[in-house]
Design an enzyme around this catalytic site. Structure first.
Site, short mmCIF file in Angstrom:
data_model
loop_
_atom_site.label_atom_id
_atom_site.label_comp_id
_atom_site.label_asym_id
_atom_site.label_seq_id
_atom_site.Cartn_x
_atom_site.Cartn_y
_atom_site.Cartn_z
N ASP A 295 -22.54 42.82 -9.55
CA ASP A 295 -22.31 43.86 -8.56
C ASP A 295 -22.53 43.32 -7.15
O ASP A 295 -23.01 42.19 -6.97
CB ASP A 295 -23.22 45.08 -8.83
CG ASP A 295 -24.65 44.71 -9.17
OD1 ASP A 295 -25.04 43.55 -8.94
OD2 ASP A 295 -25.39 45.58 -9.65
N ASN B 94 -34.35 54.14 -13.43
CA ASN B 94 -33.60 55.31 -13.92
C ASN B 94 -32.64 54.94 -15.06
O ASN B 94 -31.79 55.73 -15.43
CB ASN B 94 -32.82 55.97 -12.77
CG ASN B 94 -31.81 55.02 -12.15
OD1 ASN B 94 -31.65 53.88 -12.61
ND2 ASN B 94 -31.11 55.47 -11.12
N HIS C 219 -30.40 52.47 -14.98
CA HIS C 219 -29.09 51.92 -14.59
C HIS C 219 -28.95 50.46 -15.03
O HIS C 219 -29.94 49.73 -15.14
CB HIS C 219 -28.79 52.11 -13.10
CG HIS C 219 -29.51 51.24 -12.13
ND1 HIS C 219 -29.99 51.69 -10.92
CD2 HIS C 219 -29.82 49.91 -12.15
CE1 HIS C 219 -30.54 50.71 -10.25
NE2 HIS C 219 -30.46 49.61 -10.97
N GLU D 157 -25.18 54.05 -12.22
CA GLU D 157 -26.27 55.02 -12.16
C GLU D 157 -26.09 56.05 -13.28
O GLU D 157 -25.03 56.12 -13.91
CB GLU D 157 -26.27 55.71 -10.80
CG GLU D 157 -26.47 54.77 -9.61
CD GLU D 157 -27.93 54.35 -9.39
OE1 GLU D 157 -28.69 54.27 -10.38
OE2 GLU D 157 -28.29 54.09 -8.23
C1 GLP Z 1 -30.52 46.44 -8.97
C2 GLP Z 1 -29.31 45.70 -9.59
C3 GLP Z 1 -29.42 45.66 -11.06
C4 GLP Z 1 -30.84 45.27 -11.44
C5 GLP Z 1 -31.77 46.38 -11.11
C6 GLP Z 1 -33.23 46.06 -11.36
O1 GLP Z 1 -30.18 47.62 -8.38
N1 GLP Z 1 -28.04 46.22 -9.21
O2 GLP Z 1 -28.48 44.75 -11.58
O3 GLP Z 1 -30.91 45.05 -12.80
O4 GLP Z 1 -31.56 46.86 -9.82
O5 GLP Z 1 -33.78 45.31 -10.32
P1 GLP Z 1 -35.23 44.74 -10.32
O6 GLP Z 1 -35.22 43.55 -11.19
O7 GLP Z 1 -35.48 44.36 -8.89
O8 GLP Z 1 -36.15 45.80 -10.80
#
Ligand code: GLP
Length: 245
Positions: free
Chosen positions: A68, A137, A139, A144
């Site tokens: 992404d 959440n 995702h 989302e």
């Molecule tokens: C972000 C990314 C995700 C990632 C998630 C968790 O928003 N788009 O691909 O898996 O959040 O991130 P973190 O590892 O910082 O908790």
């Protein structure tokens, strides 16, 4: 089918995840990897860089797609996911720049960019191994809650909690983008295998919903139970609400 590997702490999680990725690349050097960003992945990339430095794995023939990207951020913005992946991984191993693809968050025609990306993944033969994190959440990538399980790469709006969490990567007072381009859940489900990493108590609810809750768009990661080959690597904190061993 999801298999769960529990580890004692974040370092052990990263070590296991990096070994799974390295093993895949050693077995098939031209592997197509889907890569994730986020704080959880930093240790995973550090371990992959260490394995590469030790001569245990080469990424020279592999191909890469990132999950992404923020909308409106140029690829060279330090908080862009493209910059993250260069900083933590691509620039520290022998990745071939010609085989790195990423979503262009600054593209003028975003729909064309999303379609281009889907086409590029298909032309590469599909993603062999997709690395994933999970949002508090539930995702995955930037899909989302209530995202369609058949969704493909597209523009999405981010939930306020996601913007808040990711603000750690932006400078003080800097505006965090409210929208992103993301691979869809359908895109992720098409991968040959997926590897989801979850670390910390704040992921425990989401991990329980993913593995033990209903398969439902309320928890986007629960869609992974429809995938034939998913490995979850988590620490004891993230696994703390799981009721089955
Ligand atoms: C972000 C990314 C995700 C990632 C998630 C968790 O928003 N788009 O691909 O898996 O959040 O991130 P973190 O590892 O910082 O908790």
């Amino acid at each position: 089918m999801i298999s769960v590997l529990r580890r004692g702490d974040a370092r052990a999680v990263a070590d296991t995840a990096a070994r799974i990725i390295a093993e895949q690349v050693r077995a098939r050097p031209q592997t197509v990897l889907g890569l994730a960003t986020g704080q959880t992945q930093e240790l995973v990339y550090a371990r992959l860089v260490a394995l590469h430095a030790a001569g245990e794995v080469s990424f020279g023939k592999a191909a890469f797609f990132s999950l992404d990207e923020y909308l409106g951020l140029a690829a060279d913005h330090p908080a862009s996911f493209n910059a993250f992946l260069h900083r933590h991984f691509y620039d520290r191993v022998d990745a071939d720049p010609a085989r790195i693809d990423q979503l262009d968050g600054a593209a003028i025609d975003r729909e064309t960019e999303a379609a281009r990306y889907e086409g590029a993944i298909a032309a590469a033969g599909g993603i062999d191994l997709q690395l994933l994190g999970i949002g508090t959440n539930g995702h995955i990538a930037f899909n989302e809650p209530m995202s369609d399980f058949r969704s493909r790469t597209r523009i999405v709006a981010l939930e306020p909690a996601t913007v808040e969490r990711n603000s750690a990567f932006f400078g003080a007072g800097e505006r965090v983008p409210s929208h992103a381009l993301t691979m869809g859940i359908g895109t992720i489900l098409d991968s040959g295998a997926a590897l989801l990493i979850a670390v910390g108590k704040d992921k425990a609810n989401a991990l329980r919903a993913t593995i033990e809750g209903p398969i439902d768009p309320c928890c986007p990661a629960s869609a992974l139970r429809l995938h034939p080959r998913v490995t979850v690597v988590c620490d004891e904190d993230a696994a703390s609400l799981l009721t089955k061993p």
